[in-house]
Design an enzyme around this catalytic site. Structure first.
Site, mmCIF file in Angstrom:
data_model
loop_
_atom_site.group_PDB
_atom_site.id
_atom_site.type_symbol
_atom_site.label_atom_id
_atom_site.label_comp_id
_atom_site.label_asym_id
_atom_site.label_seq_id
_atom_site.Cartn_x
_atom_site.Cartn_y
_atom_site.Cartn_z
ATOM 1 N N SER A 142 0.942 -1.939 0.163
ATOM 2 C CA SER A 142 0.213 -0.097 -0.411
ATOM 3 C C SER A 142 0.938 1.168 0.104
ATOM 4 O O SER A 142 2.538 1.503 0.118
ATOM 5 C CB SER A 142 -1.009 -0.077 0.968
ATOM 6 O OG SER A 142 -0.344 0.087 1.824
ATOM 7 N N LYS A 143 0.173 2.257 -0.043
ATOM 8 C CA LYS A 143 1.423 3.817 -0.372
ATOM 9 C C LYS A 143 2.041 3.690 1.102
ATOM 10 O O LYS A 143 2.635 3.870 1.056
ATOM 11 C CB LYS A 143 0.404 4.901 0.070
ATOM 12 C CG LYS A 143 0.892 6.274 -0.512
ATOM 13 C CD LYS A 143 -0.467 7.234 -0.456
ATOM 14 C CE LYS A 143 0.232 8.629 -0.073
ATOM 15 N NZ LYS A 143 -0.060 9.366 0.802
#
Ligand code: GLU
Length: 308
Positions: A246-247
């Site tokens: 994920s970011k």
């Protein structure tokens, strides 16, 4: 025990799926898995595949991410049906849904702070279980911060097409959850249910990080009298530290240069076994192979796959 059974309309309605990324950053390999799985299953079923940008949480969004996501999907050769829908254009629909719940006595205002909840709750499947402090009205002098759903104490069951039978009592495992947040933004759970219903989405294929949210969404569908949806939760890819790509975990953006290899890797993670030399084929040829050979039944029946 209440059993949630599928709405018979689902089997006769034409298949409509979707991909619903949040523009918190560029697409990464984890998002590619969800895009590929939902896309190929929709096409294999002769169905439509919609694209919805879930830009409902400005504090978590990154400038330019929506354009970057659309450009990346296009560069990878995804073809979506109809216009791209943005949640930021649909706030009135969420407001109307909240009004409908309120009119039925199923939504209520809450004055609790995060700290108050943490101090007086037990841990559930997704953080503290809301202890119901404001269920029967706000205490004297307290101000409304958020709005919550009045959940029902019952076990909800549904069959996930990949992960199998799922059972959850939202009232006990999560508690009355937030519909409108203290910062004024609508909660993902409400928006996703309203949008899927209004867009006629009847099949949701997405990452298994959302499997535990699904009962909340079923609870909302029942509260709003919306048709039920079939779910299939794909295993999610994790990094060496066992964290979801994920970011937040700094997953690298998808390569636009090495897209054939990334696409073939995604197919492999999804259990589809393309031949090794396929990584050197054109995207067009990979998609032809993938559309002919895709089988949902081959997707690993796991929530999470070891490090990549
Ligand atoms: N917007 C969510 C995400 O990017 C996905 C929501 C969904 O597929 O229901 O994680």
């Amino acid at each position: 025990m209440a059993i949630y059974s599928d709405n018979p309309a689902i089997s006769t309605a034409p298949y409509r799926g979707r991909f619903a990324p949040s523009p918190t950053g560029p697409l990464h390999f984890g998002s590619l898995i969800a895009a590929v799985g939902s896309y190929l299953e929709a096409r294999a079923q002769g169905g439509e595949w919609l694209l919805r940008i879930e830009d409902l949480d400005p504090p978590r969004e990154m400038a330019g991410a929506t354009d970057s996501i659309l450009a990346t999907l296009e560069a990878y050769g995804f073809e979506w049906d109809g216009p791209v829908v943005k949640q930021s254009d649909r706030l009135q629909h969420y407001r109307d849904a909240l009004d409908r719940l309120n009119a039925k006595g199923l939504a209520y205002p809450c004055a609790c702070t995060r700290k108050e909840i943490a101090d007086s709750s037990i841990r559930g499947i997704d953080g503290p279980v809301y202890p119901g402090t404001c269920r029967n009205g706000l205490a004297e002098g307290r101000e409304v911060r958020a709005w919550r759903l009045r959940t029902t104490d019952r076990v909800l069951e549904f069959i996930d097409e990949i992960q199998g039978l799922q059972c959850q009592n939202v009232y006990r495992d999560v508690g009355d959850f937030v519909l409108l947040r203290a910062d004024g933004y609508f909660a993902y759970q409400l928006a996703v249910v309203v949008d899927d219903a209004e867009q006629g989405v009847n099949h949701v294929v997405r990452g298994a990080d959302l499997l535990d949210s699904t009962a909340r969404q079923v609870e909302l569908q029942l509260a709003l009298n919306l048709p039920s949806v079939k779910y299939a939760h794909l295993p999610i890819a994790v990094n060496e530290a066992g964290e979801k790509l994920s970011k937040q975990t700094k997953a690298p953006a998808l390569s636009l240069i090495d897209s054939s290899r990334e696409l073939v890797d995604a197919l492999r993670v999804l259990g589809q076994a393309p031949e090794a030399e396929m990584a050197r084929a054109s995207l067009g040829d990979i998609w032809i192979w993938a559309r002919e050979n895709w089988r949902l039944a081959r997707v690993p029946k796991q929530r999470q796959l070891g490090s990549l």
